[in-house]
Design a protein around this motif. Structure first.
Motif, mmCIF file in Angstrom:
data_model
loop_
_atom_site.group_PDB
_atom_site.id
_atom_site.type_symbol
_atom_site.label_atom_id
_atom_site.label_comp_id
_atom_site.label_asym_id
_atom_site.label_seq_id
_atom_site.Cartn_x
_atom_site.Cartn_y
_atom_site.Cartn_z
ATOM 1 N N ILE A 54 52.589 -14.063 42.929
ATOM 2 C CA ILE A 54 52.117 -12.696 42.204
ATOM 3 C C ILE A 54 51.025 -12.789 43.478
ATOM 4 C CG2 ILE A 54 50.977 -11.245 40.348
ATOM 5 C CD1 ILE A 54 52.618 -12.908 38.348
ATOM 6 N N LYS B 289 51.861 -9.502 46.367
ATOM 7 C CA LYS B 289 50.636 -8.192 46.020
ATOM 8 C C LYS B 289 50.241 -7.177 47.317
ATOM 9 C CE LYS B 289 47.951 -6.541 42.057
ATOM 10 N NZ LYS B 289 47.480 -7.062 40.674
ATOM 11 N N ASP C 42 55.868 -2.837 45.040
ATOM 12 C CA ASP C 42 55.273 -4.810 45.369
ATOM 13 C C ASP C 42 57.124 -5.306 45.310
ATOM 14 O OD1 ASP C 42 53.390 -4.294 46.689
ATOM 15 O OD2 ASP C 42 51.696 -4.888 45.023
#
Length: 112
Positions: A78, A82, A88
């Protein structure tokens, strides 16, 4: 054991891979994939004409980890994948019943 599948933007692959290696993964599988989600494609111009691309190229990373590493590995993905924009990607986590290393017949965590 868990299987983590992450769909990410292609230009993020190297950054994610380096962070995962630094985070202690022993290996991963990378697959070029195409699809769509909320991003719903994009509009491009070519020789003055506008056309829509509704299937977007992405990268799928597959990693098998012990249960205790799931949170740290997903946090790494993440953090590095991101951009804050639609498209994403996603992370899917599923159970893995058994892993067998073909060369040695090692099972489960010994096979990772």
């Amino acid at each position: 054991m868990k299987k983590i599948e992450a769909i990410i933007r292609p230009f993020k692959l190297n950054e994610v891979k380096l962070a995962l290696v630094k985070g202690g993964i022993g290996g991963m599988t990378v697959v070029k994939v195409s699809g769509f989600g909320r991003q719903k494609g994009q509009t491009e111009r070519y020789k003055g004409s506008e056309y829509s691309i509704d299937i977007i190229d992405k990268i799928k990373i597959e990693i098998i980890v012990s249960d205790d590493k799931v949170n740290s590995i997903t946090e790494i993905i993440i953090k590095t994948a991101k951009t804050g924009e639609i498209g994403d990607g996603k992370i899917f986590i599923s159970d893995v019943e058994q892993v067998i290393r073909i060369r040695t017949n090692d099972l489960n965590s010994a096979a990772l």
